[in-house]
Scaffold this active site. Structure first.
Site, short mmCIF file in Angstrom:
data_model
loop_
_atom_site.label_atom_id
_atom_site.label_comp_id
_atom_site.label_asym_id
_atom_site.label_seq_id
_atom_site.Cartn_x
_atom_site.Cartn_y
_atom_site.Cartn_z
N GLN A 26 6.95 -11.75 -24.35
CA GLN A 26 6.08 -12.35 -25.38
C GLN A 26 6.23 -11.73 -26.75
O GLN A 26 6.23 -12.74 -27.77
CB GLN A 26 4.42 -12.02 -25.03
CG GLN A 26 4.07 -12.93 -23.84
CD GLN A 26 2.61 -12.09 -23.01
OE1 GLN A 26 2.49 -11.03 -23.04
NE2 GLN A 26 2.02 -13.19 -22.42
N TYR A 27 6.59 -10.40 -27.10
CA TYR A 27 6.90 -9.90 -28.21
C TYR A 27 7.96 -10.65 -28.70
O TYR A 27 8.33 -10.66 -29.86
CB TYR A 27 7.18 -8.42 -27.92
CG TYR A 27 7.59 -7.82 -29.27
CD1 TYR A 27 8.80 -7.57 -29.71
CD2 TYR A 27 6.39 -7.16 -29.99
CE1 TYR A 27 9.03 -6.97 -31.15
CE2 TYR A 27 6.76 -6.53 -31.25
CZ TYR A 27 7.88 -6.50 -31.88
OH TYR A 27 8.14 -5.96 -32.98
N ASP A 28 8.97 -10.72 -27.77
CA ASP A 28 10.29 -11.58 -28.42
C ASP A 28 10.11 -12.93 -28.78
O ASP A 28 10.83 -13.39 -29.86
CB ASP A 28 11.41 -11.45 -27.32
CG ASP A 28 12.10 -10.18 -26.99
OD1 ASP A 28 11.89 -9.51 -27.91
OD2 ASP A 28 12.76 -9.97 -25.98
N GLU A 78 28.70 -2.15 -19.84
CA GLU A 78 27.81 -1.12 -19.19
C GLU A 78 26.36 -1.55 -18.95
O GLU A 78 25.93 -2.49 -19.63
CB GLU A 78 27.78 0.36 -19.73
CG GLU A 78 27.25 0.31 -21.11
CD GLU A 78 27.43 1.35 -21.84
OE1 GLU A 78 27.05 2.55 -21.40
OE2 GLU A 78 27.58 1.36 -23.30
N LYS A 124 22.66 -1.96 -19.17
CA LYS A 124 21.61 -1.45 -20.32
C LYS A 124 20.40 -0.80 -19.72
O LYS A 124 19.70 -1.32 -19.01
CB LYS A 124 21.21 -2.84 -21.25
CG LYS A 124 20.41 -2.16 -22.48
CD LYS A 124 20.40 -3.75 -23.14
CE LYS A 124 19.33 -3.24 -24.69
NZ LYS A 124 18.13 -2.63 -23.99
N ASP A 182 16.93 0.72 -19.29
CA ASP A 182 15.60 0.58 -19.86
C ASP A 182 14.98 1.74 -20.16
O ASP A 182 14.03 2.14 -19.36
CB ASP A 182 14.86 -0.54 -19.31
CG ASP A 182 13.62 -1.52 -20.29
OD1 ASP A 182 13.85 -1.17 -21.39
OD2 ASP A 182 12.92 -1.69 -19.37
N CYS A 225 -17.04 -7.61 6.30
CA CYS A 225 -15.62 -8.26 6.43
C CYS A 225 -15.94 -9.70 5.85
O CYS A 225 -16.83 -10.42 5.96
CB CYS A 225 -15.08 -8.42 7.89
SG CYS A 225 -13.88 -9.76 7.95
N CYS A 231 -15.97 -12.51 8.75
CA CYS A 231 -16.98 -12.56 9.94
C CYS A 231 -18.35 -11.82 9.37
O CYS A 231 -19.21 -11.95 10.33
CB CYS A 231 -16.47 -11.75 11.14
SG CYS A 231 -16.24 -9.98 10.91
N CYS A 270 -11.44 -4.43 9.19
CA CYS A 270 -12.51 -5.10 9.97
C CYS A 270 -12.57 -4.72 11.68
O CYS A 270 -11.27 -5.11 12.03
CB CYS A 270 -12.42 -6.62 9.79
SG CYS A 270 -13.59 -7.59 11.10
N CYS A 277 -13.48 -11.34 15.26
CA CYS A 277 -13.22 -11.95 13.93
C CYS A 277 -12.50 -12.91 13.85
O CYS A 277 -11.35 -12.85 14.29
CB CYS A 277 -12.98 -10.64 12.90
SG CYS A 277 -12.64 -11.30 11.25
O1 JCF Z 1 21.83 1.47 -22.08
C1 JCF Z 1 21.39 1.26 -23.25
N1 JCF Z 1 20.13 1.09 -23.26
C2 JCF Z 1 22.13 1.22 -24.50
C3 JCF Z 1 21.67 1.05 -25.86
C4 JCF Z 1 23.75 1.42 -24.35
C5 JCF Z 1 24.53 1.27 -25.46
O2 JCF Z 1 25.63 1.21 -25.31
C6 JCF Z 1 23.72 1.07 -26.70
C7 JCF Z 1 22.28 0.61 -26.65
C8 JCF Z 1 21.86 0.65 -27.98
C9 JCF Z 1 22.65 0.76 -29.13
N2 JCF Z 1 24.60 0.96 -27.78
C10 JCF Z 1 24.18 0.68 -28.99
C11 JCF Z 1 24.97 0.79 -30.01
#
Ligand code: JCF
Length: 674
Positions: free
Chosen positions: A40-42, A119, A121, A123, A415, A418, A433, A438
């Site tokens: 939503q933010y995005d 790689e 990402k 969170d 319940c 029943c 229950c 029942c």
């Molecule tokens: O894993 C990540 N959240 C992640 C964030 C990995 C990266 O190599 C990142 C990043 C955010 C900025 N590299 C940049 C330049």
């Protein structure tokens, strides 16, 4: 080029969006307590970006589009990042990724060879760790990219943040800033929320918020109590070493003793990058931590330099974002289901919301305790999560979104089906229950009895089970086998032909193999896999009924709890009556010839089945394997010979990969059998 004067409506909309974004930005980044979902933010941010793109004069210097992150709280000392910490532009599909590559190629001399580092990402939240002559001296959050907060004491508590580098004891670099992500593993996040709820403390909406909340504690002993982890993925300023590429950087960081994501890869081939990104859509489910996308970087630092940065986003990197698995929506009501065992299960009725391409309006609330300890109120804005193949569930409420009209929920004392008083066993979170008559329990029992994995009565399902109970036609399972055409005379939706088919299907079910009868009985802890083991071992219901706990636990796959519940089941007079009635009505209770192996091609081989198979149910696949002498178990172990994997296979697939178990698909299984 002169810009047209923006229409009034857009001027005010832009101002409104900026204000809303500033507010949500503050809640998210500074308070770790968002009111709306990331998606939503995005959406708000993208709307503002689009307006500003059309009318650049509306782009103010302080617009949220010009800056990611927010001002740090004043309570931690501020740290100026000597080189700004970057964020990442987003791509939402292969088209966006291809467009990014094209832009990169356009900015570089024609035919510049490119290689990519990819790689997952994480969170979590970005931090920068400064090492002077190998010693961790300052640890800071990203903040707004320019100025972060000094959380050195807290970062020192993160168990895999090296306090001194390199681990080998070799000569350290004079100066090195290591950047990476601090995160909280999913299991730790769930455990933390359990504890928080039990202590009437704030429940975190997701692992990212929990990690941020944990790292930004003024009391670092609290941070230390949370099992935070760190992955290094980049460097800031450095002196005394030479680094020329991202891939080399990752290797060096690993050598120094940092955790570097084991799933980072180096590709020369763009198609391989796209394939790897795609593969992660499903693999994300198999990780112990939350991943919200994949990061793709141009490997060579010189090329990175040439490409440069726009605002905070490098042109040399991009984040391929996965569809969100979490949303916020309004909780309209809390319903209560009665399960087959009488367990009362609360569920959420919500304003419909799209999560990862599916509209969700019901979600699990697990049990009464969950609702009460998390103080989930009707009318609340709640966070709903839908991950992998689990049923969507409510993570928790967003108390800050309340306006006072929300109604706390009380666990039912009667319940809902029943009307009889419910019971709660001490030390148990569930309410039951306990009325043996029942009707809701009977409907569930009946539903289970006729289901595909049990007696497989075609033409019967939830609706019919409900009707038969409501009409008083079925009061016990044996009643099902006493139905006659006369019972359906004049009933809407039950034409003659249909009733005939139904009665035939019911009659046919009397000769189902023993393991299906055992499954159908619905003994606690005995699923279709356990039922096969029991059928093989005992050969008849009478033999199973006579078994003691010791004999049962000796069977592979039957644990002490299940053994006890089997013994209890057959010791219960009502169940003994049930079995006698079924036998009198002709429901077979001896091992069926079909349950014995037809072939021996798979003799001695153990299989596990996972995911959605093409054209066949998992039960059918199991029957095929067993008919050929193979064995099917529920979980992957050293003893597993094959994993039969279908679409959307999850943790079993990754476990099989880890253990080096052969992974086959449906066609390969058929080929094995010949
Ligand atoms: O894993 C990540 N959240 C992640 C964030 C990995 C990266 O190599 C990142 C990043 C955010 C900025 N590299 C940049 C330049």
């Amino acid at each position: 080029m002169t810009e047209q004067l923006p229409p009034e409506a857009l001027v005010s909309r832009a101002a409104q969006l900026r204000e809303e974004l500033r507010y949500h930005n503050h809640r998210y980044y500074t308070l770790d307590d968002p009111l709306i979902s990331d998606a939503q933010y995005d959406a708000l941010l993208n709307e503002l970006r689009a307006i500003e793109a059309d009318y650049p004069s509306l782009r103010t210097v302080d617009s949220p589009t010009q800056r990611v992150g927010s001002a740090p709280l004043s309570r931690f000392p501020k740290v100026q990042h000597p080189v700004p910490m970057l964020s990442l532009g987003n791509a939402f599909g292969p088209d966006d990724l291809n467009a990014w590559l094209e832009r990169v190629q356009k900015l570089l001399p024609p035919n510049t060879p490119l290689s990519f580092v990819v790689e997952p990402k994480i969170d979590g939240l970005a931090v920068a760790l400064t090492y002077s002559n190998g010693v961790l001296t300052v640890g800071a959050t990203r903040g707004n990219g320019e100025i972060g907060e000094d959380v050195t004491a807290n970062l020192r508590t993160v168990s895999n943040v090296p306090l001194r580098i390199p681990v080998s004891g070799a000569t350290p670099p004079e100066r090195l800033e290591v950047r990476g992500e601090v995160y909280l593993p999913i299991a730790a996040f769930e455990a933390l929320n359990e504890r928080q709820a039990a202590a009437n403390d704030k429940v975190f909406a997701n692992p990212r918020n929990a990690a941020a909340g944990s790292l930004r504690q003024l009391d670092s002993s609290i941070t230390a109590s949370r099992p935070l982890r760190f992955f290094a993925y980049a460097v800031g300023p450095f002196a005394g070493i030479e680094l020329t590429s991202q891939w080399q950087t990752l290797q060096l960081l690993r050598e120094y003793g940092f955790a570097v994501n084991p799933d980072a890869r180096h590709f020369d081939d763009w198609q391989a990058v796209l394939d790897y990104c795609h593969a992660w859509m499903e693999r994300r489910e198999t990780l112990a931590y939350e991943v919200d996308g994949v990061v793709i970087k141009i490997n060579d630092f010189e090329l990175q330099e040439q490409l440069g940065v726009v605002g905070r986003d490098p042109r040399w990197a991009i984040a391929y974002k996965f569809p969100a698995r979490e949303e916020t929506t309004k909780l309209l009501d809390i319903g209560v289901n009665v399960g087959r065992t009488g367990k009362l299960i609360p569920f959420a009725v919500m304003e419909p919301v799209e999560i990862g391409g599916t509209i969700v309006q019901h979600a699990s609330l697990h049990n009464a305790d969950y609702v009460i300890s998390r103080d989930i109120r009707i009318g609340d804005t709640v966070v709903v999560k839908r991950a992998g193949d689990v049923i969507p569930y409510v993570v928790g409420p967003i108390p800050a979104g309340r306006d006072g009209s929300e109604q706390p929920w009380r666990a039912p004392t009667l319940c809902p089906a029943c009307g009889q008083p419910v019971e709660r066993l001490p030390e148990e979170v569930d309410i039951y229950c306990v009325n043996a008559d029942c009707p809701a329990q009977l409907v569930r029992t009946l539903e289970h009895w006729v289901s595909r994995g049990a007696m497989d009565i075609v033409g019967m399902g939830e609706r019919q089970a409900q009707q038969f109970v409501e009409w008083g036609l079925v009061r016990t399972i044996p009643d099902l086998y006493r139905l006659t055409a006369a019972d359906f005379a004049e009933r809407e939706g039950y034409a003659e032909k249909r009733v005939e088919n139904l009665l035939t299907a019911i009659a046919e079910s009397k000769s189902r193999p023993l393991e299906r009868v055992i499954t159908a009985l619905g003994i606690r802890g005995v699923g279709s896999v356990g039922a096969v083991d029991l059928a093989r071992h005992f050969g008849s219901l009478d033999a199973l009924a006579a078994a003691g706990e010791a004999e049962l636990t000796a069977i592979e796959g039957i644990g002490p709890n299940t053994a006890r519940s089997i013994v209890d089941f057959f010791a219960t007079p009502a169940n003994q009556q049930l079995l006698a009635d079924l036998q009198a009505l002709g429901v077979r209770s001896a091992a069926d010839a079909a349950a014995q192996p037809l072939g021996t091609t798979l003799a001695g081989k153990t299989f596990v089945i996972t995911g959605t198979l093409p054209d066949v149910s998992r039960d059918a696949a199991r029957e095929l394997i067993e008919a050929n002498g193979g064995k099917v178990t529920g979980s992957v172990s050293q003893k597993t010979d094959y994993l039969l994997a279908g679409e959307a296979a999850g943790s079993k697939l990754s476990r099989a990969q880890q253990l080096g178990v052969a992974i086959i698909d449906w066609a390969q299984l058929q080929a094995l059998i010949g």
